[in-house]
Structure formats: C-alpha cells, structure tokens
Write an enzyme that holds these catalytic residues in place. Structure first.
Site, short mmCIF file in Angstrom:
data_model
loop_
_atom_site.label_atom_id
_atom_site.label_comp_id
_atom_site.label_asym_id
_atom_site.label_seq_id
_atom_site.Cartn_x
_atom_site.Cartn_y
_atom_site.Cartn_z
N GLY A 69 46.05 42.56 41.49
CA GLY A 69 45.79 43.07 40.04
C GLY A 69 46.29 44.00 39.50
O GLY A 69 45.78 44.94 38.68
N ASP B 171 34.00 40.05 46.03
CA ASP B 171 34.68 39.28 44.80
C ASP B 171 34.10 37.97 44.88
O ASP B 171 34.98 36.97 43.97
CB ASP B 171 36.15 39.49 44.59
#
Length: 370
Positions: free
Chosen positions: A212, A263
């Site tokens: 990201g 995550d």
C-alpha cells in the site's frame, strides 16, 4: 494475597536467556536462575507475550461491526500468544468508525480474564490516498484535527495511518503527535521526499511496510525507500505472502526496530470461506485472504505463526521475539510490557521446542486454549 505462580523453563528475560524459574501474579515478581534438572531437561520456552499493533478481526467477526465483537477478537488472538493489541479500523464514513470505536472503548476500559489487553485504537484510514487503497474502500478523505479529536474522544487512538502527500496532512502531523498519537505513513502514493518530510514533522512509523505504498525504484524512490533509509520503526506482515522473504531480509538490515503485525481479519482462525472486512467481503482460501479482484486483503495470520515464520527465515528466537513483543511495546512507549523482568506485567507465552503454544498468561490470568 494471591500466591504467586511459578513456571520453570528457558526464560527469555530482558537481558537474555535464563534457565530457571519465573514467579508472577499480575506482574512478574522474580526470575531466578537455577541448575535444577529434576523436571527432565531445560523445560519449555517462556517468552514475553506478543503485542500486535494491527488487528482488524478474528473468529469470524470484524471490529467495524462494533458492539462486543472486540472481546471476541481479543479472546481469539490471546489463544495464539497475543497478550496485548490495538483494535484497527477500516476506511469508512465517520458514523461507522464511531460505531466501531464505541465497541473498542468498552473492551479497552475493561479486560476480562479470558482476553488480551486492548491497548487502544489503530486508525487505519480514512486519511489515506485514493491511489493506494489496497483493500480499503474508496471512502478516503483529508484529515482535520476536529474530526480526529472527535474520534479520539470516543476511544484512545494510539496509532494513526495517513498518506503524507494528501492535502494538509504534513502540517497536521505535529498536532497529532502532541495528542499522544503515533503517526504512521501508509496507503500512500507519496514520494521519498514526502516520506522524509513526514518523518521530520514527527511521524514515527510505517504501516505494513512495502504494502500500500510507493516502493524502491532507484530513480524515483518512494515511501518504502524513505522507511529503509531513515526509519527506526516500521510494521511488517510476515505471513510470507504480503512480502517476499528477500524484502523482509532487506528491511531487517535497514530498520533497527522493525516489528511485526498480523493485519488479521475476521477470517483468522476460521475455515476457508467469505468474511467481512469493514464494508467489503473477502475470501479466505488456503490461508490467504483476498478481495474478489484477487488483491490481498489483510491476512489470517496469528502471532505464533509469525514467530515461526521469522525463525524459518533464519532469525534466532530472541531476535524474532523482540520483533513481536519488545519493539512494539517500545514503539508505544510501554516499558512494563513486551519483556520479562521484575514488575513488568505478567504477559507470557509458553512454547514447546517446535514453537507451538502450550500456555498463555495475560496479566497473570491463564488463557484457556481450547
């Protein structure tokens, strides 16, 4: 007065390995070296409990649902050795984020004996780049201090992810830091220069390093390059799917206190199938979690598997443990967690020689693993 528990084994203390006894109630009271082999050998491995600063869900529930799901998530991860965590939000409308924060606030305020300590919130969005959404929905907005303060009043934000190149984000960083929030760079299309400027303004970390964000092109280095060149801390997902082992080794050499996160999504601890990730649906198949487009969307990782993965890459056990316990504690400036020493919280994970979890204690309470 509660009688202290005593465990015997190879204990990873704040100063190194000791073979002996650890005595504790809610806190560690004493660690004593011994040469007593009456138990038939060195005994189990006793490490500090894991601290996961990026958790979205587990056991089929997602933290954006609000209500009491945070307790379910904290119970699930505790069974894998996580003794403290940050509940992590998704990019969403403010009302939906507030709903999630209300649920987290209750779990932060009161820990029941069967769950990990919820230390606070990691606000991952909505202050990110529309160009680097990853698995986040397209609801990114520019941050304002007024909105951050409203959210912070609902539940304590310990970590906030933002894209430094968006709007006036760079100017907001010192104000966020003044609130006691750790600012991380992530979901960013920014340049190397944007990353360096954000660090100079007070940002202190990077969200799921390499994922990201702009990367390491040698002509146009991006946010990941700023991390490798300048960061003291960054989080990384060591599921061996999000980041190639070669890139993990690169980060380990470059970033002194690289620490690991899961995550984890609602799919963690669940069979293959479809699950919620905020307002979106994700699919778990063969241990991997993806959007319908095929893009990675969080993980099904647990911290005990993260430990085993790091060791499989060649890290010694003490180094791997530091990256799951000591460094995330240090990042949040928590000096009584993430290490085994007198007066630290009695957060322990007991492992067998194959690094499988045998017992877990959170602030002295034993977690039922079944």
């Amino acid at each position: 007065m509660t009688t202290p528990r005593v465990l015997h084994g190879r204990i990873l203390t704040a100063t190194g390995w000791v073979r002996g006894n650890i005595e504790f109630d809610q806190r560690v009271r004493r660690i004593r070296a011994t040469h007593d082999d009456a138990d038939g050998g060195d005994g189990p491995l006793i490490l500090p409990g894991f601290i996961d600063l990026h958790v979205h869900g587990g056991a089929g529930v997602d933290l954006m649902q609000g209500g009491d799901v945070a307790r379910t998530v904290a119970r699930t991860h505790a069974r894998h050795g996580t003794t403290a965590l940050l509940g992590t939000t998704m990019t969403a409308h403010e009302d939906d984020i507030v709903q999630a924060l209300h649920g987290l606030a209750d779990a932060i305020a009161i820990r029941t004996p069967d769950m990990a300590r919820v230390l606070g919130v990691h606000l991952e969005g909505p202050y990110i780049s529309l160009e680097r959404l990853g698995a986040q929905p397209p609801l990114a907005i520019e941050a304002t201090m007024a909105q951050v303060r409203r959210l912070h009043a609902v539940a304590p934000i310990r970590v906030l992810t933002l894209a430094p190149e968006v709007g006036q984000h760079l100017a907001l960083i010192p104000q966020l830091v003044a609130l006691g929030i750790r600012v991380q760079l992530g979901h960013s299309a920014g340049s190397y220069e944007d990353g360096v400027a954000a660090l100079q303004a007070g940002a202190s970390g990077f969200t799921h390093l390499f994922n990201g964000m702009t990367g390491l092109d040698h002509y146009r280095p991006g946010i990941a390059a700023a991390a490798l060149a300048h960061a003291e801390y960054a989080e990384l997902i060591p599921d061996l799917q999000h980041v190639h082992p070669g890139a993990i080794r690169t980060a380990l050499r470059a970033i002194p206190r690289l620490y690991c996160v899961t995550d984890a999504t609602a799919a963690t601890g669940m069979p293959d199938g479809e699950y919620a990730l905020g307002s979106q649906r994700v699919h778990k198949c063969l241990g991997c979690v993806r959007l319908g487009t095929g893009s990675l969307a969080g993980s099904a990782l647990t911290m005990d598997q993260a430990l085993r993965n790091l060791v499989s890459l060649g890290l010694d056990l003490a180094d791997a443990s530091d990256r799951l316990s000591r460094y995330p504690a240090d990042y949040l400036d928590l000096h009584d967690r993430g290490r085994l020493q007198a007066e630290a919280w009695a957060d322990l994970v007991v492992l067998d020689p194959q690094l499988q979890v045998q017992r877990v204690f959170v602030e002295g309470d034993e977690i039922a693993l079944a």
